[in-house]
Scaffold this active site. Structure first.
Site, PDB file in Angstrom:
ATOM      1  N   SER A   1       0.801  -1.218   0.000  1.00  0.00           N
ATOM      2  CA  SER A   1       0.000   0.000   0.000  1.00  0.00           C
ATOM      3  C   SER A   1       0.837   1.273   0.000  1.00  0.00           C
ATOM      4  O   SER A   1       0.303   2.357  -0.196  1.00  0.00           O
ATOM      5  CB  SER A   1      -0.911  -0.001   1.226  1.00  0.00           C
ATOM      6  OG  SER A   1      -0.138  -0.150   2.395  1.00  0.00           O
TER       7      SER A   1
ATOM      8  N   LYS B   1       3.782  10.645   2.739  1.00  0.00           N
ATOM      9  CA  LYS B   1       3.685  11.651   1.667  1.00  0.00           C
ATOM     10  C   LYS B   1       4.489  12.894   2.024  1.00  0.00           C
ATOM     11  O   LYS B   1       4.830  13.124   3.175  1.00  0.00           O
ATOM     12  CB  LYS B   1       2.214  12.053   1.462  1.00  0.00           C
ATOM     13  CG  LYS B   1       1.283  10.923   1.075  1.00  0.00           C
ATOM     14  CD  LYS B   1       0.689  11.157  -0.275  1.00  0.00           C
ATOM     15  CE  LYS B   1      -0.265  10.064  -0.718  1.00  0.00           C
ATOM     16  NZ  LYS B   1      -0.192   8.786  -0.039  1.00  0.00           N
TER      17      LYS B   1
END
Lengths: 213, 213
Positions: free
Chosen positions: A132, A171
């Site tokens: 993921s 991120k």
DNA sequence: TTCTTACCAGAACACTCGTTCCGAATAGAA
DNA sequence: TTCTATTCGGAACGAGTGTTCTGGTAAGAA
């Protein structure tokens, strides 16, 4: 600048090797044996030349007092970074405690150079579980090295917990007005926009290590 | 575990300070002066105790042969891996020569632990240029550590040169009958099938290091 | 040739340094 | 007390070690 003779190069290389190996410099006679030089005076002669050329520094009259000046002398110290758990999309990441670093489990560490941690304290590691995190360019089994923090500056890559979806993600963090933009490392993938309230920063990503053996 | 006496702690601290300062370990008498200890035999006595407790390592009969094992210390040896160039899609990767390891440019190395090289010889590193390697989960600026080889076993990740398109790519290698399948690390991306003749394996990927600071 | 410079070989010297021996102080247990 | 273990002081021994001295070789310039 005068170039080094083969003998001087051999001595330099031997110095590097010896120090890297034993953590202390060799004696003149160690060099003599290691470089197959016939006399200690020859070693001394060439060491003086090397010192004059700025490659080493010596403390006179002191045994083994040879210091390499081109930065290769000190063996770069590695730091044991504890792997305190796994990181996967659907579950919160483990939180390091003070105990994490004072009582390191040496069966679950990854040794990294200071270069990789940027000299930071409170550094820990997580093993990536599942696919993921691919938009952060880390794969199943890779290791992510994090600095424990709850804030981030623009452009830093963070491990963030999204409250609404109950997911953790890796991120790059940007403030976009009063919203937060989370940009994947993979530039071809779309960013996420969210409210700062919805975000809980759990760590700053320093390095990723992927074992592709 | 037995705790250290104040004298032993002072010696340890002095050792760290001295080594950080001068880059070579102190002699017994340096320690004696630095820690205001009355006799060399006391220093020796306490050094033996420290060695027994695993804080230092000593080479007998050799002057200044004290190695710190903790703190900055119980470090597994790191290996300097030369960064010999860059890797990008459209250009062949640099080929390491015998000279690459015998004459290392210490301004262009990445220090890694043996764990990361798998103990292999002929290991070199390349810096990734551009975003073209994203399907291998490495980004611009990342470092790929390779073993110099021209063959690969099934499932190993290799740096391969595709003759027809004139491109280099990082993919997992599989024999599929008489064809070769090159599988991206990113499972969501499609593999490439090609003829073995079209393929030139230039190295085996051991580890990838991504700096996300 | 002669002179100069760079480099080397061997030996010797004097200091450095790890080690060891003997003895003493201290503390705790029996 | 007595015994034992730990820690310490002082001194000396011998090997380790940096340095230096003398002389030699080779190459190049004057």
């Amino acid at each position: 600048m005068k170039s080094l003779s083969t003998k001087q190069q051999a001595i330099l290389e031997f110095l590097r090797q010896f120090i890297r190996d034993k953590d202390y410099p060799p004696s003149i006679r160690d060099i003599q044996l290691g470089c197959k030089i016939s006399s200690t005076s020859v070693v001394d002669y060439n060491l003086k030349a090397l010192e004059r050329l700025g490659h080493i520094r010596r403390d006179r009259e002191v045994s083994r007092a040879i210091e390499l000046l081109d930065g290769t002398g000190r063996r770069p110290s590695t730091i044991p970074v504890p792997i305190i758990g796994t990181i996967a999309a659907g579950e919160p990441i483990p939180v390091p405690s003070a105990d994490t670093w004072s009582n390191i489990d040496y069966d679950n560490v990854v040794e990294v150079t200071e270069e990789m941690t940027g000299g930071k304290a409170q550094v820990y590691a997580l093993r990536v579980k599942g696919d993921s995190m691919i938009d952060a360019l880390v794969n199943d089994g890779d290791i992510v090295i994090l600095e424990a923090t709850h804030s981030a500056a623009d452009g830093e890559m963070v491990a963030a917990w999204l409250k609404d979806t109950g997911e953790v993600t890796l991120k790059r963090f940007y403030m976009d007005g009063d919203r937060v933009r989370l940009q994947p490392a993979n530039a071809t993938m779309k960013p996420i926009f969210t409210d700062p309230e919805n975000l809980e920063i759990q760590g700053r990503v320093l390095t990723t290590i992927g074992n592709r053996g």
